[in-house]
Design an enzyme around this catalytic site. Structure first.
Site, mmCIF file in Angstrom:
data_model
loop_
_atom_site.group_PDB
_atom_site.id
_atom_site.type_symbol
_atom_site.label_atom_id
_atom_site.label_comp_id
_atom_site.label_asym_id
_atom_site.label_seq_id
_atom_site.Cartn_x
_atom_site.Cartn_y
_atom_site.Cartn_z
ATOM 1 N N HIS A 198 -3.111 7.057 2.833
ATOM 2 C CA HIS A 198 -3.553 5.797 2.236
ATOM 3 C C HIS A 198 -4.921 5.435 2.808
ATOM 4 C CE1 HIS A 198 -4.036 1.762 1.091
ATOM 5 N NE2 HIS A 198 -3.721 1.255 2.265
ATOM 6 N N CYS A 234 0.814 -1.230 0.000
ATOM 7 C CA CYS A 234 0.000 0.000 0.000
ATOM 8 C C CYS A 234 0.844 1.277 0.000
ATOM 9 C CB CYS A 234 -0.958 0.001 1.190
ATOM 10 S SG CYS A 234 -2.082 -1.391 1.178
ATOM 11 N N ASN A 263 -10.240 0.034 0.133
ATOM 12 C CA ASN A 263 -8.783 0.154 0.188
ATOM 13 C C ASN A 263 -8.225 -0.404 -1.124
ATOM 14 O OD1 ASN A 263 -6.044 -0.291 0.548
ATOM 15 N ND2 ASN A 263 -6.234 -1.058 2.644
HETATM 16 N N1 COA Z 1 -18.152 -8.155 9.604
HETATM 17 C C1 COA Z 1 -18.585 -8.363 10.844
HETATM 18 N N2 COA Z 1 -17.773 -8.652 11.864
HETATM 19 C C2 COA Z 1 -16.462 -8.711 11.607
HETATM 20 C C3 COA Z 1 -15.933 -8.497 10.330
HETATM 21 C C4 COA Z 1 -16.839 -8.215 9.306
HETATM 22 N N3 COA Z 1 -16.449 -7.991 8.050
HETATM 23 N N4 COA Z 1 -14.590 -8.630 10.386
HETATM 24 C C5 COA Z 1 -14.278 -8.909 11.657
HETATM 25 N N5 COA Z 1 -15.413 -8.970 12.389
HETATM 26 C C6 COA Z 1 -15.551 -9.263 13.809
HETATM 27 C C7 COA Z 1 -14.391 -10.064 14.347
HETATM 28 O O1 COA Z 1 -14.572 -11.440 14.115
HETATM 29 C C8 COA Z 1 -14.459 -9.730 15.812
HETATM 30 O O2 COA Z 1 -15.455 -10.500 16.407
HETATM 31 P P1 COA Z 1 -15.243 -11.063 17.892
HETATM 32 O O3 COA Z 1 -15.099 -9.844 18.750
HETATM 33 O O4 COA Z 1 -16.483 -11.849 18.136
HETATM 34 O O5 COA Z 1 -13.992 -11.880 17.842
HETATM 35 C C9 COA Z 1 -14.925 -8.276 15.800
HETATM 36 O O6 COA Z 1 -15.525 -8.054 14.523
HETATM 37 C C10 COA Z 1 -13.803 -7.305 15.979
HETATM 38 O O7 COA Z 1 -12.744 -7.703 15.096
HETATM 39 P P2 COA Z 1 -11.435 -6.912 15.019
HETATM 40 O O8 COA Z 1 -10.483 -7.577 14.087
HETATM 41 O O9 COA Z 1 -10.996 -6.601 16.397
HETATM 42 O O10 COA Z 1 -12.002 -5.600 14.314
HETATM 43 P P3 COA Z 1 -11.310 -4.233 14.155
HETATM 44 O O11 COA Z 1 -12.094 -3.204 14.814
HETATM 45 O O12 COA Z 1 -9.834 -4.313 14.437
HETATM 46 O O13 COA Z 1 -11.469 -4.005 12.595
HETATM 47 C C11 COA Z 1 -10.180 -4.140 10.598
HETATM 48 C C12 COA Z 1 -10.883 -4.920 11.686
HETATM 49 C C13 COA Z 1 -9.547 -5.122 9.626
HETATM 50 C C14 COA Z 1 -11.201 -3.284 9.883
HETATM 51 C C15 COA Z 1 -9.135 -3.236 11.250
HETATM 52 O O14 COA Z 1 -8.321 -3.996 12.116
HETATM 53 C C16 COA Z 1 -8.264 -2.555 10.272
HETATM 54 O O15 COA Z 1 -8.715 -1.673 9.547
HETATM 55 N N6 COA Z 1 -6.967 -2.879 10.235
HETATM 56 C C17 COA Z 1 -6.037 -2.238 9.356
HETATM 57 C C18 COA Z 1 -6.294 -2.630 7.943
HETATM 58 C C19 COA Z 1 -5.410 -1.914 7.032
HETATM 59 O O16 COA Z 1 -5.111 -0.778 7.277
HETATM 60 N N7 COA Z 1 -4.952 -2.578 6.029
HETATM 61 C C20 COA Z 1 -4.153 -2.042 5.035
HETATM 62 C C21 COA Z 1 -2.865 -1.591 5.535
HETATM 63 S S1 COA Z 1 -1.853 -1.624 4.215
#
Ligand code: COA
Length: 330
Positions: A251, A111, A281
């Site tokens: 980004h 990214c 993204n």
């Molecule tokens: N729909 C519904 N629930 C979801 C889900 C979805 N698409 N994806 C994850 N969940 C659930 C998880 O299973 C978890 O459930 P649990 O609490 O029962 O275990 C809960 O939501 C929280 O998951 P978590 O991973 O802690 O969510 P988060 O708030 O961290 O959000 C991302 C997840 C991926 C959106 C976030 O971590 C993120 O944006 N990370 C960076 C991504 C990024 O920047 N990538 C590119 C960099 S190059």
């Protein structure tokens, strides 16, 4: 004095197939409310058969038109989803754009790829190795997503954005005033495609090994820390106060990441360009797509101070600053 690289053209391309959160909710255990509140994403575009090079050619052609030229001396394509592991995608793109036998190569910084590409182009221009460079960020993440993984499938989209950089007098309109790039390979396992390389041609697990994986939580944390630190370094280098930034174009990984970086820097939240609602993204394509949208919306205007910052797999990060030139984004 060495030439400075200035932005002289900007172009974009999106696939024809629009995929809404509602559509994904029908096949994955997710819903629009979760996706929007956790990421800021409402929809994304996925390839309807377009390869990465197809989007790159379209964006590149628009950027050349925007710059009012049909020649450049170098082509750089930043991508995590090249058409093939070999050869690189850039020579094919250069050839299809009718750019002749110019040097052309890919950059793999995930990214952060577009910012790495801009820095590479600017360095070639400063060294006198090229006087004009086409930098393209192009992706088709839909081809590497695990369709059963709700944590990645809802986030990524396909698209391309391209910029033409040209040698100019120092501090000319649109010149890139400074860059800050970095990486930390000790965190390489946070974002991976495990199979297909020399370490592991195949893990024997079928298609699963060739899918994109991401550990969302630590990626989130490192993205905030690294983008903030990198952007702060640049502001110190240029002597720009955070309050003087007209637009922070980060980004487009997650709206919450961009708000946290802006907060950490002291950039007001209404100065943050958000484009992930429209395209998700798009990895290396996300910054040029966001810039083009900001121009199209009439937000980004000539003379504005712009701060770019990205974070991606590797892990890698990079930032740059420029004063926005008088260009049309196509
Ligand atoms: N729909 C519904 N629930 C979801 C889900 C979805 N698409 N994806 C994850 N969940 C659930 C998880 O299973 C978890 O459930 P649990 O609490 O029962 O275990 C809960 O939501 C929280 O998951 P978590 O991973 O802690 O969510 P988060 O708030 O961290 O959000 C991302 C997840 C991926 C959106 C976030 O971590 C993120 O944006 N990370 C960076 C991504 C990024 O920047 N990538 C590119 C960099 S190059």
């Amino acid at each position: 004095m060495n030439a400075t690289a200035a932005l002289t053209g900007l172009g974009t391309a999106l696939p024809t197939r629009r995929v809404t959160n509602e559509e994904l909710s029908r096949v994955l255990d997710t819903d629009d409310q979760w996706i929007q509140s956790r990421t800021g994403i409402k929809q994304r575009f996925w390839s309807a058969g377009e390869a990465t090079s197809d989007l790159a050619v379209e964006a590149g052609r628009s950027a050349l038109r925007s710059a009012g030229t049909d020649t450049v001396e170098m082509v750089i394509v930043a991508t995590t989803t090249p058409d093939h592991p070999c050869p690189a995608t850039a020579p094919d793109v250069a050839s299809r754009l009718g750019l002749g036998v110019v040097p052309a190569f890919d950059i793999a910084a995930v990214c952060s790829g577009f910012v790495y590409g801009l820095a590479c182009a600017a360095a070639h221009i400063a060294a006198g190795l090229a006087s004009s460079v086409l930098v393209i960020g192009a992706e088709t993440y839909s081809t590497i997503l695990d369709p059963d993984d709700r944590t990645t499938s809802v986030i990524f989209g396909d698209g391309a954005g391209a910029a033409v950089l040209r040698a100019t007098a120092p501090d000319g309109p649109g010149s890139f005033l400074a860059f800050d790039l970095g990486s930390d390979g000790s965190l390489k396992d946070l974002i991976t495609i495990p199979d297909g390389g020399s370490r592991q041609r195949t893990s024997g697990s079928g298609p699963a090994g060739s899918y994109f994986t991401m550990q969302g939580k630590p990626v989130f944390r490192h993205a905030v820390d690294r983008m903030t630190e990198s952007a702060r370094t640049l502001l110190e280098t240029t002597g720009w106060a955070a309050g003087s930034i007209d637009w922070f174009v980060g980004h487009q990984a997650n709206a919450r990441i961009l708000r946290a970086v802006a907060d950490g820097l002291g950039v007001k939240s209404d100065r943050v360009i958000m484009d992930m609602d429209r395209v998700g993204n798009t990895s290396a394509a996300s910054i040029p797509l966001a810039l083009a949208r900001a121009v199209a919306d009439g937000n980004l205007v000539p003379g504005d101070r712009v701060l770019l910052s990205a974070f991606g797999g590797g892990v890698t990060w990079g930032s740059s600053v420029l004063v926005w030139p008088d260009i049309v984004a196509l």
